[in-house]
Design a protein around this motif. Structure first.
Motif, PDB file in Angstrom:
ATOM      1  N   VAL A 123       0.830  -1.197   0.000  1.00 15.53           N
ATOM      2  CA  VAL A 123       0.000   0.000   0.000  1.00 15.53           C
ATOM      3  C   VAL A 123       0.868   1.252   0.000  1.00 15.53           C
ATOM      4  O   VAL A 123       0.616   2.208  -0.741  1.00 15.53           O
ATOM      5  CB  VAL A 123      -0.954   0.001   1.207  1.00 15.53           C
ATOM      6  N   GLU A 124       1.902   1.245   0.824  1.00 15.49           N
ATOM      7  CA  GLU A 124       2.803   2.396   0.906  1.00 15.49           C
ATOM      8  C   GLU A 124       3.475   2.661  -0.439  1.00 15.49           C
ATOM      9  O   GLU A 124       3.601   3.812  -0.883  1.00 15.49           O
ATOM     10  CB  GLU A 124       3.860   2.136   1.991  1.00 15.49           C
ATOM     11  N   TYR A 125       3.907   1.601  -1.109  1.00 16.74           N
ATOM     12  CA  TYR A 125       4.561   1.742  -2.414  1.00 16.74           C
ATOM     13  C   TYR A 125       3.578   2.320  -3.434  1.00 16.74           C
ATOM     14  O   TYR A 125       3.912   3.221  -4.203  1.00 16.74           O
ATOM     15  CB  TYR A 125       5.081   0.388  -2.891  1.00 16.74           C
ATOM     16  N   ALA A 126       2.351   1.787  -3.434  1.00 15.56           N
ATOM     17  CA  ALA A 126       1.349   2.259  -4.389  1.00 15.56           C
ATOM     18  C   ALA A 126       1.051   3.738  -4.178  1.00 15.56           C
ATOM     19  O   ALA A 126       0.940   4.504  -5.149  1.00 15.56           O
ATOM     20  CB  ALA A 126       0.075   1.432  -4.258  1.00 15.56           C
ATOM     21  N   LEU A 127       0.922   4.165  -2.930  1.00 15.19           N
ATOM     22  CA  LEU A 127       0.625   5.566  -2.652  1.00 15.19           C
ATOM     23  C   LEU A 127       1.798   6.469  -3.014  1.00 15.19           C
ATOM     24  O   LEU A 127       1.615   7.552  -3.571  1.00 15.19           O
ATOM     25  CB  LEU A 127       0.271   5.739  -1.173  1.00 15.19           C
ATOM     26  N   ALA A 128       3.022   6.018  -2.705  1.00 16.48           N
ATOM     27  CA  ALA A 128       4.210   6.819  -3.003  1.00 16.48           C
ATOM     28  C   ALA A 128       4.402   7.009  -4.502  1.00 16.48           C
ATOM     29  O   ALA A 128       5.024   7.979  -4.935  1.00 16.48           O
ATOM     30  CB  ALA A 128       5.450   6.161  -2.394  1.00 16.48           C
ATOM     31  N   HIS A 129       3.861   6.079  -5.292  1.00 15.28           N
ATOM     32  CA  HIS A 129       4.037   6.138  -6.737  1.00 15.28           C
ATOM     33  C   HIS A 129       2.734   6.501  -7.456  1.00 15.28           C
ATOM     34  O   HIS A 129       2.582   6.236  -8.657  1.00 15.28           O
ATOM     35  CB  HIS A 129       4.594   4.814  -7.251  1.00 15.28           C
ATOM     36  N   THR A 130       1.814   7.103  -6.722  1.00 20.20           N
ATOM     37  CA  THR A 130       0.538   7.617  -7.272  1.00 20.20           C
ATOM     38  C   THR A 130      -0.192   6.590  -8.132  1.00 20.20           C
ATOM     39  O   THR A 130      -0.667   6.894  -9.220  1.00 20.20           O
ATOM     40  CB  THR A 130       0.756   8.923  -8.069  1.00 20.20           C
ATOM     41  N   MET A 131      -0.254   5.352  -7.640  1.00 20.88           N
ATOM     42  CA  MET A 131      -0.973   4.308  -8.363  1.00 20.88           C
ATOM     43  C   MET A 131      -2.443   4.319  -7.961  1.00 20.88           C
ATOM     44  O   MET A 131      -2.828   4.862  -6.932  1.00 20.88           O
ATOM     45  CB  MET A 131      -0.363   2.942  -8.048  1.00 20.88           C
ATOM     46  N   GLY A 132      -3.266   3.698  -8.774  1.00 24.81           N
ATOM     47  CA  GLY A 132      -4.666   3.549  -8.429  1.00 24.81           C
ATOM     48  C   GLY A 132      -4.826   2.532  -7.311  1.00 24.81           C
ATOM     49  O   GLY A 132      -4.139   1.515  -7.286  1.00 24.81           O
ATOM     50  N   VAL A 133      -5.722   2.808  -6.382  1.00 22.16           N
ATOM     51  CA  VAL A 133      -5.965   1.908  -5.247  1.00 22.16           C
ATOM     52  C   VAL A 133      -7.463   1.794  -5.012  1.00 22.16           C
ATOM     53  O   VAL A 133      -8.180   2.797  -5.020  1.00 22.16           O
ATOM     54  CB  VAL A 133      -5.282   2.422  -3.957  1.00 22.16           C
ATOM     55  N   LEU A 134      -7.917   0.565  -4.819  1.00 22.39           N
ATOM     56  CA  LEU A 134      -9.290   0.315  -4.371  1.00 22.39           C
ATOM     57  C   LEU A 134      -9.223  -0.699  -3.236  1.00 22.39           C
ATOM     58  O   LEU A 134      -8.559  -1.731  -3.363  1.00 22.39           O
ATOM     59  CB  LEU A 134     -10.159  -0.235  -5.508  1.00 22.39           C
ATOM     60  N   ILE A 135      -9.909  -0.401  -2.125  1.00 22.70           N
ATOM     61  CA  ILE A 135      -9.906  -1.284  -0.962  1.00 22.70           C
ATOM     62  C   ILE A 135     -11.271  -1.955  -0.838  1.00 22.70           C
ATOM     63  O   ILE A 135     -12.307  -1.276  -0.859  1.00 22.70           O
ATOM     64  CB  ILE A 135      -9.592  -0.498   0.326  1.00 22.70           C
ATOM     65  N   LEU A 180      -8.626   6.464   1.518  1.00 23.43           N
ATOM     66  CA  LEU A 180      -8.604   5.812   0.218  1.00 23.43           C
ATOM     67  C   LEU A 180      -9.998   5.260  -0.121  1.00 23.43           C
ATOM     68  O   LEU A 180     -10.782   4.953   0.782  1.00 23.43           O
ATOM     69  CB  LEU A 180      -7.582   4.676   0.203  1.00 23.43           C
ATOM     70  N   PRO A 181     -10.320   5.160  -1.411  1.00 25.63           N
ATOM     71  CA  PRO A 181     -11.653   4.652  -1.787  1.00 25.63           C
ATOM     72  C   PRO A 181     -11.857   3.217  -1.321  1.00 25.63           C
ATOM     73  O   PRO A 181     -10.975   2.366  -1.472  1.00 25.63           O
ATOM     74  CB  PRO A 181     -11.658   4.749  -3.317  1.00 25.63           C
ATOM     75  N   ARG A 182     -13.021   2.971  -0.727  1.00 23.62           N
ATOM     76  CA  ARG A 182     -13.342   1.649  -0.188  1.00 23.62           C
ATOM     77  C   ARG A 182     -14.690   1.164  -0.707  1.00 23.62           C
ATOM     78  O   ARG A 182     -15.642   1.934  -0.792  1.00 23.62           O
ATOM     79  CB  ARG A 182     -13.367   1.678   1.345  1.00 23.62           C
ATOM     80  N   LEU A 183     -14.722  -0.126  -1.024  1.00 20.81           N
ATOM     81  CA  LEU A 183     -15.969  -0.801  -1.332  1.00 20.81           C
ATOM     82  C   LEU A 183     -16.342  -1.615  -0.103  1.00 20.81           C
ATOM     83  O   LEU A 183     -15.647  -2.562   0.254  1.00 20.81           O
ATOM     84  CB  LEU A 183     -15.796  -1.717  -2.554  1.00 20.81           C
TER      85      LEU A 183
END
Length: 388
Positions: free
Chosen positions: A212-224, A240-243
């Motif tokens: 998660v930290e890597y994805a956020l640091a590299h401005t990747m898309g995230v869905l939880i 972060l966006p959550r379903l």
């Protein structure tokens, strides 16, 4: 927002006899999809029932029915589209009835089935993918805690695969003896979208936290995807966006592991599809915006081109064609850059800006071998505007 002289125009030719209802729904769905992506003022997708003219990127949709099968006018237009090298996508109500609804000229083509939940929106995304507005390379990194999330992760791996995604689970994709951390970093760069299963034990996993930290640091898309037992959030994931799953969305298998119901899988697949499209478009737009901002600082002008590219001319008149890649650069990205330059300005410089910060030495050497003597330059996003 990107500054445009005129919107980029794409064309879709509609071949149909009695599918006006489908056509109306599709027009509305494409407008809604472009609006959700923030592209409604950046580009235009024209749906035309007559022949396509001009050089705009285009494709042909044939909306099948029994009247379409042997319609002579339809067959002639279809043959003309195929002879001109246009992409043709048949659309049928039921794949089993394909041969009864689609002319023989398109008998070898794979079809889209107009069925299930919101087929118009799904077809709209397929059309935008084929026009290279959305990304047809659907890739999802599934982050999970093995102790309570592996069974559900495996279910999602299978269901997303059937939806034309390429999912990654470390259990399936990391071979014996490979450096796990390095492999995961490479995959995250190359997938650029992380799906986190927020199970009760997920917040205890250092691996999940690092992903998660890597994805956020590299401005990747995230869905939880959040389990219904109100699990403790993974550190750093606030906002972060959550379903949110409901209790009826999960069940237990014979081994006591949480699994997802078919309704939950369908709901997650739909959410991933929408979130992935937005994330990759956002990445591409950010890359183009970075190039444009840097160009303006240097007194250069930018003209947007199709396929997420820019024609940049500096104050001295020197011209560059710039393409962007939201992931690790590929041979296909370089080919697109070279072909765009040949089409627009063969003598111009050519640069590929890619989002990934990490490019392994073996990958770099391979791509440099592919480039050969074509004078194509690869530049990471964080080097935009840095003078040599």
């Amino acid at each position: 927002m990107l500054e445009l002289i005129v919107p980029i125009v794409y064309q879709v030719q509609l071949l149909h006899v009695s599918r006006q209802n489908w056509l109306d729904q599709l027009k509305q769905a494409i407008l809604e999809e472009l609006t959700d992506l923030g592209l409604q003022n950046v580009l235009t997708v024209n749906l035309e029932e007559g022949p396509i003219s001009g050089d705009a990127p285009s494709l042909v949709l044939i909306l099948g029915c029994q009247k379409t099968k042997n319609n002579l006018s339809m067959k002639a237009e279809l043959k003309n589209a195929i002879d001109n090298g246009l992409l043709v996508l048949p659309v049928v109500e039921d794949l089993d009835s394909f041969s009864d609804q689609i002319p023989d000229e398109a008998s070898k083509l794979n079809a889209f089935e107009w069925s299930g939940d919101n087929p118009a929106r799904r077809l709209a995304r397929t059309v935008l993918e084929q026009l290279n507005i959305e990304d047809c390379n659907r890739r999802v990194f599934i982050s999970h805690r093995r102790s309570d999330g592996l069974a559900a992760a495996e279910q999602l791996h299978d269901s997303l695969t059937r939806q034309r995604f390429k999912p990654f689970i470390d259990r399936f994709s990391i071979g014996p003896g490979e450096d796990v951390q390095e492999k995961i970093a490479d995959v995250l760069e190359d997938f650029a979208f992380l799906l986190l299963l927020e199970t009760p034990d997920a917040h205890k996993s250092n691996w999940v936290y690092d992903e998660v930290e890597y994805a956020l640091a590299h401005t990747m898309g995230v869905l939880i995807v959040r389990w219904p037992v109100s699990p403790e959030p993974v550190p750093g994931s606030a906002g972060l966006p959550r379903l949110e799953l409901e209790y009826r969305d999960t069940d237990r298998d014979s081994h006591g592991y949480d699994i997802l119901t078919q309704e939950a899988l369908d709901k997650i697949n739909s959410a991933v599809e929408a979130a992935h499209a937005r994330a990759i478009v956002r990445r591409r737009r950010n890359l183009l915006q970075g190039v444009q901002d840097s160009a303006k600082e240097r007194g250069a002008t930018c003209i947007p081109l199709k396929d997420w590219a820019l024609d940049v001319t500096d104050a001295t008149g020197a011209q560059s064609i710039v393409c962007v890649s939201p992931r690790l650069p590929t041979c296909g990205d370089l080919q697109r850059l070279d072909e765009t330059r040949k089409e627009i300005a063969p003598s111009a410089a050519a640069q590929l800006i890619y989002a990934a910060r990490h490019l392994s030495e073996s990958k770099r050497k391979h791509l440099q071998w592919v480039v050969g003597d074509r004078s194509l330059e690869m530049i990471p996003e964080n080097a935009i505007g840095v003078r040599k």
